[in-house]
Design an enzyme around this catalytic site. Structure first.
Site, PDB file in Angstrom:
ATOM      1  NE  ARG A   1     -26.806  -1.389 -33.512  1.00  0.00           N
ATOM      2  CZ  ARG A   1     -27.605  -2.390 -33.870  1.00  0.00           C
ATOM      3  NH1 ARG A   1     -28.741  -2.562 -33.236  1.00  0.00           N
ATOM      4  NH2 ARG A   1     -27.279  -3.190 -34.846  1.00  0.00           N
TER       5      ARG A   1
ATOM      6  CG  ASP B   1     -36.634  -9.239 -39.687  1.00  0.00           C
ATOM      7  OD1 ASP B   1     -35.952  -8.730 -38.778  1.00  0.00           O
ATOM      8  OD2 ASP B   1     -37.548 -10.051 -39.470  1.00  0.00           O
TER       9      ASP B   1
ATOM     10  CG  MET C   1     -36.386 -12.434 -29.963  1.00  0.00           C
ATOM     11  SD  MET C   1     -35.199 -13.659 -30.548  1.00  0.00           S
ATOM     12  CE  MET C   1     -35.498 -15.012 -29.426  1.00  0.00           C
ATOM     13  CD  GLU C   2     -33.881  -8.851 -27.289  1.00  0.00           C
ATOM     14  OE1 GLU C   2     -34.622  -8.197 -28.057  1.00  0.00           O
ATOM     15  OE2 GLU C   2     -33.148  -9.782 -27.691  1.00  0.00           O
TER      16      GLU C   2
ATOM     17  NE  ARG D   1     -35.577  -4.728 -27.330  1.00  0.00           N
ATOM     18  CZ  ARG D   1     -34.664  -5.121 -28.221  1.00  0.00           C
ATOM     19  NH1 ARG D   1     -33.370  -4.916 -27.988  1.00  0.00           N
ATOM     20  NH2 ARG D   1     -35.018  -5.711 -29.342  1.00  0.00           N
TER      21      ARG D   1
ATOM     22  N   GLY E   1     -29.170  -4.259 -27.961  1.00  0.00           N
ATOM     23  CA  GLY E   1     -28.890  -5.676 -27.753  1.00  0.00           C
ATOM     24  C   GLY E   1     -27.413  -5.988 -27.941  1.00  0.00           C
TER      25      GLY E   1
ATOM     26  NE  ARG F   1     -21.418 -14.407 -18.312  1.00  0.00           N
ATOM     27  CZ  ARG F   1     -21.648 -15.698 -18.519  1.00  0.00           C
ATOM     28  NH1 ARG F   1     -21.995 -16.126 -19.699  1.00  0.00           N
ATOM     29  NH2 ARG F   1     -21.542 -16.553 -17.535  1.00  0.00           N
TER      30      ARG F   1
END
Ligand code: HPA
Length: 231
Positions: free
Chosen positions: A24, A200, A176-177, A87, A20, A43
């Site tokens: 990284r 978490d 979220m992806e 991912r 993400g 970006r």
């Protein structure tokens, strides 16, 4: 070149590892790739192409959320002829059986996101690619790493109320992806999967610091890299 990626077509491999966080992506290139070079910084969504154990790969960031990964993965698959995207990200745990730093190989992504509907589908669950997963599974066995296989909830809202519904679908945690990524792969007849590190817990409220995050995601990144050399 596309609306969001400034790379030349030949500068992107057909295999992409996708964290993400742009920094990284930079760290993965610096730490693991030979002869790598920057292929995108539009970006600040850094992308690099180089060689891992002789295999040419691209590592490029997705940003956060279905909307962002939806754009980048669509352009990579559709305009850059990418075949595989893995991912490498983090997730929050929904169950006490998952501890901080555990790895999850995602089987199905469940979501109430409108992403699939907007892409012409009518599902709230989409699967990762079995070919990629079986190669990752072989690497897991060979390297003796502990990885949990299971479903994940992919939310559009980091701050939200409750997740009971997703426990009933066997979701081990939340990120979220994956939903947009897997939906794009399905739409464009490509292959995608995801390995996540637990950062978490929504049960115990524990979380890892950003420093710990950097060093403890290396195991996941190495698993992804050692797997893609067999693609
Ligand atoms: N919620 C949503 N996405 C996440 C989380 C979380 O707790 N942790 C890592 N990605």
């Amino acid at each position: 070149m596309t609306v969001h990626i400034s790379a030349k077509k030949e500068d992107i491999s057909n295999i992409v590892i996708m964290p993400g966080d742009p920094l990284r992506a930079k760290l993965i290139a610096e730490k693991y790739l030979d002869n790598y070079y920057l292929i995108n910084q539009t970006r600040n969504m850094y992308g690099y192409t180089g060689f891992y154990k002789g295999k040419r790969i691209t590592v490029m960031a997705s940003g956060m959320g279905n909307a962002s990964i939806g754009i980048y993965s669509y352009e990579l698959f559709n305009d850059y002829d990418v075949d595989y995207i893995i991912r490498v990200g983090t997730c929050g745990a929904y169950t006490k059986t998952l501890n901080l730093f555990d790895l999850v190989l995602v089987e199905k992504s469940y979501s109430n996101s409108t992403y699939a509907k907007n892409m012409g589908f009518d599902f709230k669950c989409v699967e990762s690619d079995e070919k990629i997963n079986s190669i990752i599974e072989e690497t897991i066995q060979k390297n003796g790493i502990k990885v949990v296989r299971g479903n994940i909830h992919c939310t559009d809202t980091f701050y939200n109320d409750g997740y009971e519904e997703y426990l009933s679908y066997g979701c081990l945690g939340v990120e979220m992806e994956t939903f947009a990524l897997f939906t794009n792969a399905k739409k464009l007849n490509k292959k995608a999967s995801a390995i996540l590190t637990v950062s978490d817990s929504l049960v115990t409220k524990e979380m890892i610091s950003s420093d710990e995050r950097e060093k403890n995601t290396l195991k996941m990144i190495e698993l992804a890299l050692d797997s893609i050399i067999n693609l």
